[in-house]
Design a protein around this motif. Structure first.
Motif, mmCIF file in Angstrom:
data_model
loop_
_atom_site.group_PDB
_atom_site.id
_atom_site.type_symbol
_atom_site.label_atom_id
_atom_site.label_comp_id
_atom_site.label_asym_id
_atom_site.label_seq_id
_atom_site.Cartn_x
_atom_site.Cartn_y
_atom_site.Cartn_z
ATOM 1 N N PRO A 218 4.772 13.787 23.931
ATOM 2 C CA PRO A 218 5.948 14.648 24.087
ATOM 3 C C PRO A 218 6.205 15.557 22.890
ATOM 4 C CG PRO A 218 6.629 12.400 23.616
ATOM 5 C CD PRO A 218 5.148 12.364 23.809
ATOM 6 N N GLY A 219 5.439 15.384 21.818
ATOM 7 C CA GLY A 219 5.634 16.232 20.646
ATOM 8 C C GLY A 219 4.761 15.792 19.479
ATOM 9 N N HIS A 220 4.956 16.459 18.344
ATOM 10 C CA HIS A 220 4.193 16.154 17.131
ATOM 11 C C HIS A 220 4.328 14.687 16.702
ATOM 12 C CE1 HIS A 220 4.404 20.623 16.148
ATOM 13 N NE2 HIS A 220 3.159 20.340 15.815
ATOM 14 N N THR A 221 5.574 14.188 16.739
ATOM 15 C CA THR A 221 5.884 12.881 16.148
ATOM 16 C C THR A 221 4.991 11.780 16.711
ATOM 17 O OG1 THR A 221 8.173 13.569 15.805
ATOM 18 C CG2 THR A 221 7.721 11.216 15.688
ATOM 19 N N ASP A 222 4.864 11.726 18.033
ATOM 20 C CA ASP A 222 4.087 10.661 18.663
ATOM 21 C C ASP A 222 2.594 10.818 18.392
ATOM 22 O OD1 ASP A 222 6.258 9.264 20.532
ATOM 23 O OD2 ASP A 222 6.567 11.420 20.606
ATOM 24 N N TYR A 223 2.118 12.056 18.348
ATOM 25 C CA TYR A 223 0.710 12.294 18.030
ATOM 26 C C TYR A 223 0.398 11.820 16.611
ATOM 27 C CZ TYR A 223 -3.552 14.803 16.717
ATOM 28 O OH TYR A 223 -4.807 15.122 16.240
ATOM 29 N N LEU A 224 1.257 12.180 15.678
ATOM 30 C CA LEU A 224 1.024 11.803 14.279
ATOM 31 C C LEU A 224 1.151 10.298 14.081
ATOM 32 C CD1 LEU A 224 2.909 14.776 12.612
ATOM 33 C CD2 LEU A 224 0.435 14.374 12.584
ATOM 34 N N ALA A 225 2.015 9.649 14.864
ATOM 35 C CA ALA A 225 2.141 8.192 14.781
ATOM 36 C C ALA A 225 0.832 7.520 15.188
ATOM 37 C CB ALA A 225 3.278 7.711 15.676
ATOM 38 N N GLN A 226 0.140 8.120 16.161
ATOM 39 C CA GLN A 226 -1.152 7.581 16.585
ATOM 40 C C GLN A 226 -2.226 7.815 15.517
ATOM 41 O OE1 GLN A 226 -3.166 8.342 20.627
ATOM 42 N NE2 GLN A 226 -4.305 9.708 19.251
ATOM 43 N N GLU A 227 -2.210 9.000 14.921
ATOM 44 C CA GLU A 227 -3.278 9.386 14.001
ATOM 45 C C GLU A 227 -3.115 8.848 12.586
ATOM 46 O OE1 GLU A 227 -6.106 11.175 14.860
ATOM 47 O OE2 GLU A 227 -5.346 10.759 16.875
ATOM 48 N N LEU A 228 -1.867 8.621 12.174
ATOM 49 C CA LEU A 228 -1.589 8.192 10.803
ATOM 50 C C LEU A 228 -1.015 6.777 10.795
ATOM 51 C CD1 LEU A 228 0.149 11.480 9.631
ATOM 52 C CD2 LEU A 228 -2.229 10.832 9.225
ATOM 53 N N GLY A 229 -1.158 6.094 9.688
ATOM 54 C CA GLY A 229 -0.638 4.724 9.592
ATOM 55 C C GLY A 229 0.878 4.688 9.495
ATOM 56 N N GLY A 230 1.473 3.626 10.021
ATOM 57 C CA GLY A 230 2.920 3.449 9.911
ATOM 58 C C GLY A 230 3.621 3.590 11.246
ATOM 59 N N GLU A 231 4.932 3.371 11.244
ATOM 60 C CA GLU A 231 5.777 3.514 12.429
ATOM 61 C C GLU A 231 6.607 4.781 12.266
ATOM 62 O OE1 GLU A 231 6.001 1.702 15.102
ATOM 63 O OE2 GLU A 231 4.993 -0.181 14.629
#
Length: 348
Positions: free
Chosen positions: A137-150
């Protein structure tokens, strides 16, 4: 912490048919910005040359094939693609979505590989970017998948910080999504980011109710009584300064938000409507909880004014400055936690 070199600030170009390219290039058309960071724009030299001419800008840039080759103190453009691209300002186009994703993907890879220190994302169109590779749905969820952390969407200015329990969730689903586990996790992320990214030693946090008037003791929905209140009580039992739930309709008008380091909203519009009203176009979207720093302006592609040269750069410029500040604060926090003696000396 970086001393010799400036912070390398990566920028994904966003939807080329929107205002993203304009706000990026106008920001760095001011040569004074190079005193604060070394920008690395993920797009192509051909596109940047066209946009520079279209918006009548005067900056100089260096075309490079890889972010690791970025030259300190220059505007660097990574050639993510080499082919010609047709830009149709103001139009929704899946082709523009493809290039927005190519830019974001390349910038995220560079961030993971430490070739850039901070990522600032220009606005995407959430519909045209959808593909087999991008189903978010946006940048946030994509980056959560690609980068470590919540990840957590954290809207910030110098005087107001609002975190969201749920972000891009349909209104009808919110009460089912908000669980004790989610509340504790999200508040924990906000507490940690206030400490490491904003230098707040003992965060004081307000939480807004889920229902109107926080449910009025169960008369207008039971979620506040049965889920939110007991969870906040458990958090307080650990000694954390977490207060609420507060009725959202009067919380901002009464200026009660000024008494807290951060506010937690239950859903997207409950937090973003007052935030955007109070921040006057200078707000920043910061993705808290990740092991890397990412910020963005608090607005979208604004197709209705794209290409006209009238876009306001304030929010993007603030996103650049906030990204730099947060990176420095996080580096300082790491040094202090890894070397407690430094922390003691600082207090003396």
């Amino acid at each position: 912490m970086k001393h010799a070199e400036k912070i390398k600030l990566g920028i994904s170009i966003g939807d080329l048919n929107g205002i993203g390219s304009e706000i990026v290039l106008k920001t760095f058309d001011d040569s004074r910005m190079l005193d604060f960071c070394t920008p690395v724009i993920f797009a192509s030299a051909k596109v940047i040359t066209f946009l520079k001419k279209h918006f009548k800008l005067s900056f100089h840039f260096q075309g490079i094939d890889d972010a690791s080759n970025a030259i300190d103190g220059k505007i660097n453009v990574v050639n993510v693609w080499k082919e010609n691209v047709t830009i149709n300002f103001g139009e929704e186009d899946v082709k523009a979505g493809e290039y927005a994703f190519k830019s974001l993907q390349s910038a995220t890879t560079a961030l993971k590989n430490d070739e850039i220190d901070v990522l600032v994302t220009a606005p995407i169109n959430k519909a045209t970017i959808q593909s087999e590779e991008f189903k978010f749905p946006g940048h946030t969820d994509y980056l959560a998948q690609e980068l470590g952390g919540e990840s957590l969407m954290f809207m910030i200015t110098d005087t107001l910080k609002i975190g969201l329990l749920t972000d891009h969730v349909a209104l009808k689903d919110i009460s089912n999504v908000i669980t004790p586990e989610l509340i504790q996790k999200k508040i924990g992320i906000i507490q940690e980011t206030l400490k490491q990214d904003f230098r707040v030693e003992k965060p004081k946090i307000a939480v807004l109710g889920i229902n109107p008037h926080s449910g009025d003791h169960g008369v207008i929905g039971k979620e506040d009584e049965e889920v939110l209140k007991p969870t906040l009580e458990k958090i307080r039992e650990k000694g954390d300064l977490v207060y609420g739930p507060y009725s959202a309709d009067s919380f901002f008008g009464s200026k009660n938000y000024k008494n807290f380091d951060a506010v937690v909203a239950s859903y997207h519009d409950q937090g973003l409507i007052p935030f955007k009203t109070l921040s006057f176009g200078n707000g920043v979207n910061f993705t808290a909880g990740l092991n890397k720093v990412r910020t963005s302006p608090d607005h979208g592609t604004a197709f209705e004014i794209a290409g006209t040269g009238t876009a306001n750069i304030n929010s993007f410029k603030e996103a650049v400055f906030k990204g730099i500040e947060i990176f420095k604060a996080r580096e300082e926090y790491k040094e202090l936690t890894e070397n407690p003696l430094r922390k003691q000396k600082k207090k003396i």
